[in-house]
Design a protein around this motif. Structure first.
Motif, short mmCIF file in Angstrom:
data_model
loop_
_atom_site.label_atom_id
_atom_site.label_comp_id
_atom_site.label_asym_id
_atom_site.label_seq_id
_atom_site.Cartn_x
_atom_site.Cartn_y
_atom_site.Cartn_z
N SER A 1 0.84 -1.19 0.00
CA SER A 1 0.00 0.00 0.00
C SER A 1 0.88 1.25 0.00
O SER A 1 1.53 1.56 1.00
CB SER A 1 -0.90 0.02 1.23
OG SER A 1 -1.67 1.21 1.23
N ASP B 1 -7.04 -5.89 3.39
CA ASP B 1 -6.33 -4.61 3.43
C ASP B 1 -6.55 -3.94 4.78
O ASP B 1 -7.67 -3.66 5.16
CB ASP B 1 -6.88 -3.72 2.30
CG ASP B 1 -6.29 -2.33 2.33
OD1 ASP B 1 -6.84 -1.44 1.65
OD2 ASP B 1 -5.30 -2.10 3.06
N GLY C 1 -3.74 -3.34 8.36
CA GLY C 1 -3.11 -3.98 9.52
C GLY C 1 -2.54 -5.34 9.22
O GLY C 1 -2.33 -6.17 10.11
N GLY D 1 0.86 -2.04 4.08
CA GLY D 1 1.51 -0.72 3.94
C GLY D 1 2.66 -0.62 4.93
O GLY D 1 3.82 -0.83 4.60
N THR D 2 2.29 -0.36 6.19
CA THR D 2 3.31 -0.18 7.24
C THR D 2 4.25 -1.37 7.34
O THR D 2 5.46 -1.21 7.46
CB THR D 2 2.58 0.00 8.60
OG1 THR D 2 1.57 1.01 8.43
CG2 THR D 2 3.52 0.41 9.70
C1 DX5 Z 1 -6.29 2.74 3.95
C2 DX5 Z 1 -5.69 1.91 2.85
C3 DX5 Z 1 -4.81 0.80 3.31
C4 DX5 Z 1 -3.73 1.19 4.29
C5 DX5 Z 1 -3.02 -0.07 4.75
O1 DX5 Z 1 -7.46 2.17 4.36
O2 DX5 Z 1 -6.69 1.32 2.06
O3 DX5 Z 1 -4.19 0.24 2.15
O4 DX5 Z 1 -2.83 2.07 3.67
O5 DX5 Z 1 -1.98 0.31 5.58
P1 DX5 Z 1 -1.46 -0.70 6.73
O6 DX5 Z 1 -1.01 -1.94 6.01
O7 DX5 Z 1 -0.34 0.06 7.36
O8 DX5 Z 1 -2.61 -0.95 7.63
#
Ligand code: DX5
Length: 220
Positions: free
Chosen positions: A9, A176, A178, A198-199
């Motif tokens: 992400s 998608d 966490g 993402g993170t």
């Molecule tokens: C926000 C985005 C996700 C988010 C995921 O809802 O759709 O893709 O960036 O980020 P993490 O993997 O850090 O939760």
């Protein structure tokens, strides 16, 4: 179950080095880039991330990468042409944002993109009608409330993945929010094959290693 696909992400990346960050992910083995997109005018979540102009820069900077566009927007029918023109490969919109998803899926396909249908944590899997799921190329089960990265994974969303996998054994089912090495096992066991992170990826010392771990877990 379809093969594992890891979709980092981009929302978690350093926007000041966006193309370089995307190239780093592709070098690390990512085949898709998850572009959490929304417009400034009609967004559907309480924050602003990126729109078609940013998408266009990325698709020019990393031509050929599959752009998995997660449209967190109200009136998703309004943005199909903009996102197609900006290089979107898949246009995923929220079921909560429309009462008539089939024409939107048709419009997405008419622009040569794949169509995804997303459900937020409070929407049951039964809300995804058979005809809508059959028309869509991918189903997205949000494991956080859409909008921001870095939120806590919501385990309670996983039964919806299992329910959808049972109904649609060959469909791409994406999770998608966490998701990372600590939660991907449960996602794969529930039946998801497309992993957005993402993170967990952009924040890692070794993004390549994390991508490989996520892929191996789904393919196990
Ligand atoms: C926000 C985005 C996700 C988010 C995921 O809802 O759709 O893709 O960036 O980020 P993490 O993997 O850090 O939760």
């Amino acid at each position: 179950m379809p093969r594992a696909i890891i979709s980092p992400s981009v929302l978690a990346s350093d926007f000041g080095q966006l193309t370089a960050e995307c190239k780093r992910m592709i070098k690390g083995g990512a085949e898709w880039l998850h572009m959490g997109t929304l417009s400034t005018a009609l967004h559907f979540v309480p924050n602003i991330t990126m729109g078609a102009p940013v998408l266009s820069c990325v698709s020019k900077g990393v031509p050929g990468i599959f752009m998995d566009c997660h449209m967190m927007v109200a009136q998703p029918e309004k943005w199909v042409n903009d996102i197609a023109d900006a290089g979107g490969s898949l246009y995923c919109f929220h079921l909560e944002a429309t009462s008539d998803p089939l024409p939107i899926i048709e419009a997405i396909h008419s622009r040569g993109m794949k169509a995804g249908v997303a459900i937020s944590p409070d929407t049951p899997s039964a809300a995804v009608a058979d005809d809508v799921a059959a028309a869509a190329d991918m189903l997205l089960v949000m494991t956080v409330y859409p909008g921001r990265g870095g939120q806590k994974f919501l385990d309670r969303c996983l039964p919806k993945v299992t329910e959808l996998r049972a109904r649609f054994p060959d469909k791409d089912i994406e999770v998608d929010g966490g998701v990372g090495p600590a939660t991907v096992d449960a996602c794969a066991d529930a039946g998801s094959n497309v992993i957005v992170a993402g993170t967990a990826i952009f924040g890692a010392q070794d993004p390549e290693g994390v991508i490989a771990t996520l892929k191996a877990t789904v393919n196990k």
